[in-house]
Design a protein around this motif. Structure first.
Motif, short mmCIF file in Angstrom:
data_model
loop_
_atom_site.label_atom_id
_atom_site.label_comp_id
_atom_site.label_asym_id
_atom_site.label_seq_id
_atom_site.Cartn_x
_atom_site.Cartn_y
_atom_site.Cartn_z
N GLY A 203 4.88 -20.87 -27.48
CA GLY A 203 4.51 -19.96 -26.39
C GLY A 203 3.20 -20.30 -25.73
N ASP A 204 2.33 -21.02 -26.43
CA ASP A 204 1.03 -21.41 -25.87
C ASP A 204 1.01 -22.87 -25.44
OD1 ASP A 204 0.18 -18.86 -26.46
OD2 ASP A 204 -0.77 -19.42 -28.35
N ASP A 205 2.16 -23.48 -25.29
CA ASP A 205 2.25 -24.91 -24.97
C ASP A 205 2.51 -25.08 -23.48
OD1 ASP A 205 2.56 -27.61 -24.92
OD2 ASP A 205 4.37 -27.67 -26.16
N ASP A 206 1.43 -25.10 -22.70
CA ASP A 206 1.59 -25.30 -21.27
C ASP A 206 1.72 -26.79 -20.93
OD1 ASP A 206 1.38 -24.26 -18.38
OD2 ASP A 206 -0.20 -25.78 -18.47
N GLY A 207 0.73 -27.57 -21.38
CA GLY A 207 0.81 -29.01 -21.24
C GLY A 207 0.56 -29.55 -19.85
N HIS A 217 2.19 -34.41 -11.87
CA HIS A 217 1.42 -33.26 -11.41
C HIS A 217 2.33 -32.11 -11.00
CE1 HIS A 217 -2.31 -35.68 -11.28
NE2 HIS A 217 -1.51 -36.66 -10.92
N GLY A 218 3.62 -32.24 -11.30
CA GLY A 218 4.55 -31.27 -10.75
C GLY A 218 5.03 -30.18 -11.68
N HIS A 219 4.98 -30.41 -12.99
CA HIS A 219 5.60 -29.45 -13.91
C HIS A 219 4.76 -29.26 -15.17
CE1 HIS A 219 9.04 -31.24 -11.64
NE2 HIS A 219 9.39 -29.98 -11.55
N GLU A 223 8.15 -25.44 -17.78
CA GLU A 223 8.97 -25.66 -16.59
C GLU A 223 9.97 -26.79 -16.83
OE1 GLU A 223 5.87 -24.25 -13.07
OE2 GLU A 223 5.78 -26.31 -13.86
N GLN A 224 9.53 -27.84 -17.50
CA GLN A 224 10.45 -28.94 -17.80
C GLN A 224 11.58 -28.45 -18.70
OE1 GLN A 224 10.41 -31.43 -15.99
NE2 GLN A 224 8.85 -32.97 -16.46
#
Length: 270
Positions: A203-207, A217-219, A223-224
């Motif tokens: 849940g805390d893995d934005d990356g 730079h897009g996702h 989101e991926q």
């Protein structure tokens, strides 16, 4: 090549080739390798199922193996852990294995050759295997599924920073338009859809910062994962998505739902 079953019960080779094995050079591509964990209860008459766990970018294979030992012992299966080193084919190649084909190396075929050797040494059941990977390993896992759906009974992909969609208008690794030319394989979404898939992330893995540093730079990673889940679902795959609260970019932190997922699939492999 020695089959463990051919060694006398008291032979020291039995100890070397059960529980935590040494690293072996991969057949046909000795720049790669693998190790395994063979459960304590293994006997030469066993034909145990196999779980393949693919490392991430950091190549923490030993740590990955340790985390899967209790599962291997509890469920009597062999864990196989390939090692795809940095620098195969090109000194700074960190990511090539994730897309299965780089600098003349077909990493999907390296894994298939490893499994054939595992079959010979330990009489393992390798027709279909369980396959998991986190981060870079998650990239490998879902792409391997596309090319070899008949070889996997279930796939768990954790937090892949890059994904391939079942899109026949985009070239690999964004899509699957050119897989016939590149791999000699035309991806069959209907065959892919027959394999259950777990997608998992902390849940805390934005990356986002990590991916931006590598040129994407897009996702973000969530989101991926959402893009992959939506695409697989659209093509008929039964996808389960799990977000683990309070966990960052961690293979260990996202492992419990992976093992729960595989526990449900094991009866079909017995």
């Amino acid at each position: 090549m020695i089959r463990v079953a051919d060694l006398p019960a008291a032979h020291p080779g039995r100890r070397l080739l059960t529980k935590r094995t040494p690293f072996f050079a991969a057949p046909g591509e000795p720049r790669c390798g693998y190790c395994a964990y063979v459960p304590t209860s293994w006997t030469p008459d066993d034909e145990l199922p196999v779980l393949v766990a693919v490392h991430g970018t950091g190549r923490s294979v030993g740590e990955l193996r340790e985390g899967l030992i209790p599962f291997a012992e509890r469920h009597r299966l062999i864990v196989v852990l390939p090692l795809f080193p940095v620098g195969v084919g090109e000194p700074d190649d960190v990511h090539g294995y994730k897309v299965l084909d780089a600098h003349g190396v077909r990493y999907d075929l390296v894994l298939l050759d490893i499994l054939a050797e595992v079959r010979h040494r330990w009489n393992a059941r390798i027709g279909t295997v369980l396959l998991c990977g986190h981060s870079g390993g998650g990239q490998f896992a879902h792409r391997f599924l596309y090319l070899h759906p008949g070889r996997v009974a279930g796939v768990a992909a954790g937090a892949p920073g890059g994904v391939t969609l079942l899109d026949d208008t985009l070239a690999w690794p964004r899509g699957v338009a050119d897989t016939r030319e590149r791999f000699g394989i035309t991806v069959d979404p209907a065959a892919v859809a027959r394999v259950p898939v777990l997608l998992v992330i902390g849940g805390d893995d934005d990356g986002r910062a990590d991916l931006a540093a590598m040129g994407d730079h897009g996702h973000s990673r969530p989101e991926q994962l959402d893009r992959l889940a939506a695409d697989l679902t659209r093509h008929g795959t039964a996808v389960r998505t799990v977000v683990v609260p309070g966990v960052g970019h961690s293979a260990a932190g996202t492992r419990p739902p992976v093992l729960d997922f595989f526990t449900g699939l094991l009866p079909a492999l017995r």
